[in-house]
Scaffold this motif. Structure first.
Motif, PDB file in Angstrom:
ATOM      1  N   ALA A  51      69.181  42.335  41.784  1.00 20.23           N
ATOM      2  CA  ALA A  51      69.138  42.488  40.331  1.00 20.23           C
ATOM      3  C   ALA A  51      67.756  42.918  39.866  1.00 20.23           C
ATOM      4  N   LEU A  52      66.715  42.374  40.472  1.00 20.71           N
ATOM      5  CA  LEU A  52      65.353  42.762  40.129  1.00 20.71           C
ATOM      6  C   LEU A  52      65.105  44.227  40.503  1.00 20.71           C
ATOM      7  N   ALA A  53      65.575  44.635  41.665  1.00 21.27           N
ATOM      8  CA  ALA A  53      65.404  46.034  42.094  1.00 21.27           C
ATOM      9  C   ALA A  53      66.125  46.986  41.139  1.00 21.27           C
ATOM     10  N   LEU A  54      67.327  46.643  40.741  1.00 22.20           N
ATOM     11  CA  LEU A  54      68.063  47.487  39.794  1.00 22.20           C
ATOM     12  C   LEU A  54      67.367  47.549  38.434  1.00 22.20           C
ATOM     13  N   ALA A  55      66.814  46.443  37.998  1.00 21.24           N
ATOM     14  CA  ALA A  55      66.086  46.445  36.727  1.00 21.24           C
ATOM     15  C   ALA A  55      64.843  47.323  36.817  1.00 21.24           C
ATOM     16  N   VAL A  57      64.430  49.944  38.789  1.00 23.37           N
ATOM     17  CA  VAL A  57      64.884  51.343  38.813  1.00 23.37           C
ATOM     18  C   VAL A  57      65.238  51.808  37.406  1.00 23.37           C
ATOM     19  N   ALA A  58      65.939  50.980  36.662  1.00 29.11           N
ATOM     20  CA  ALA A  58      66.308  51.348  35.290  1.00 29.11           C
ATOM     21  C   ALA A  58      65.070  51.502  34.413  1.00 29.11           C
ATOM     22  N   ALA A  59      64.127  50.595  34.548  1.00 32.38           N
ATOM     23  CA  ALA A  59      62.902  50.687  33.740  1.00 32.38           C
ATOM     24  C   ALA A  59      62.085  51.906  34.122  1.00 32.38           C
ATOM     25  N   SER A  60      62.006  52.206  35.408  1.00 26.04           N
ATOM     26  CA  SER A  60      61.223  53.370  35.824  1.00 26.04           C
ATOM     27  C   SER A  60      61.857  54.666  35.356  1.00 26.04           C
ATOM     28  N   ALA A  61      63.178  54.701  35.285  1.00 23.02           N
ATOM     29  CA  ALA A  61      63.842  55.904  34.778  1.00 23.02           C
ATOM     30  C   ALA A  61      63.501  56.133  33.309  1.00 23.02           C
ATOM     31  N   LEU A  62      63.333  55.059  32.567  1.00 21.62           N
ATOM     32  CA  LEU A  62      62.984  55.192  31.156  1.00 21.62           C
ATOM     33  C   LEU A  62      61.523  55.572  30.959  1.00 21.62           C
ATOM     34  N   LEU A  63      60.681  55.138  31.868  1.00 20.17           N
ATOM     35  CA  LEU A  63      59.247  55.308  31.685  1.00 20.17           C
ATOM     36  C   LEU A  63      58.641  56.479  32.448  1.00 20.17           C
TER      37      LEU A  63
END
Length: 186
Positions: A51-55, A57-63
């Motif tokens: 779950a931390l890894a997926l979060a 990845v999602a945050a890095s895609a936004l940033l």
């Protein structure tokens, strides 16, 4: 064959045909409400890490891939830099340096220098015009109002923060300084 005495017996009182009497009919009611319980999220260590890894990845895609523009002026010189503020590891990004002579007198020898500390986080540098030394660009003479552009392509090789300065000088005197800060995501 004749049934034995134990097999033949009289029905018990309140029983008809050997069956228990029917219970009185109750009216249909709703079940009792559920007790108040505090909900807790319980994850195994593997699931929590996933779950931390997926979060991330999602945050890095936004940033990802944010660009920044920095400007500085000194007597007779102006420097404008467009550079990546955030980028991914092993991606190639472009830095653009616009140098302008703002004074009425010409500059005989203009040069742009980028700190080695900033460039150490990158590999595969391609520059137009070519570097004369690591991180140094000789621009030659600049007439009043003349503008030059330097384009530098860098590939991020070290994750974390790359920081340094871009310094524009004229005739050996230090002029405009723009700080460069790029975060390279792993």
């Amino acid at each position: 064959m004749v049934p034995s005495r134990h097999e033949i017996s009289a029905p018990r009182p309140g029983q008809a045909n050997g069956r228990a009497p029917a219970a009185p009919l109750e009216t249909a009611s709703e079940p009792p409400p559920a007790p108040d319980m505090r909900r807790r999220l319980e994850l195994s260590p593997k699931h929590a890490l996933g779950a931390l890894a997926l979060a991330c990845v999602a945050a890095s895609a936004l940033l990802m891939h944010a660009r920044e523009t920095g400007e500085a002026a000194a007597p007779g010189l102006a420097l404008r830099v467009a550079y990546p503020e955030r980028m991914r590891f092993r991606d190639t990004e472009q830095l653009t340096f616009d140098v302008t002579r703002t004074a009425d007198a010409p500059c005989r020898a203009a040069a742009l220098t980028i700190d080695q500390a900033y460039l150490d986080s990158f590999q595969e540098r391609r520059a137009t015009p070519e570097e004369t030394a690591i991180g140094r660009f000789e621009l030659g003479g600049l007439a009043p109002g003349e503008q030059r552009r330097i384009v530098l392509e860098l590939r991020g090789e070290r994750s974390w923060l790359a920081s340094g300065n871009a310094t524009l000088s004229c005739d050996g005197e230090r002029g405009a300084v723009v700080p460069l800060r790029t975060f390279i995501f792993p």
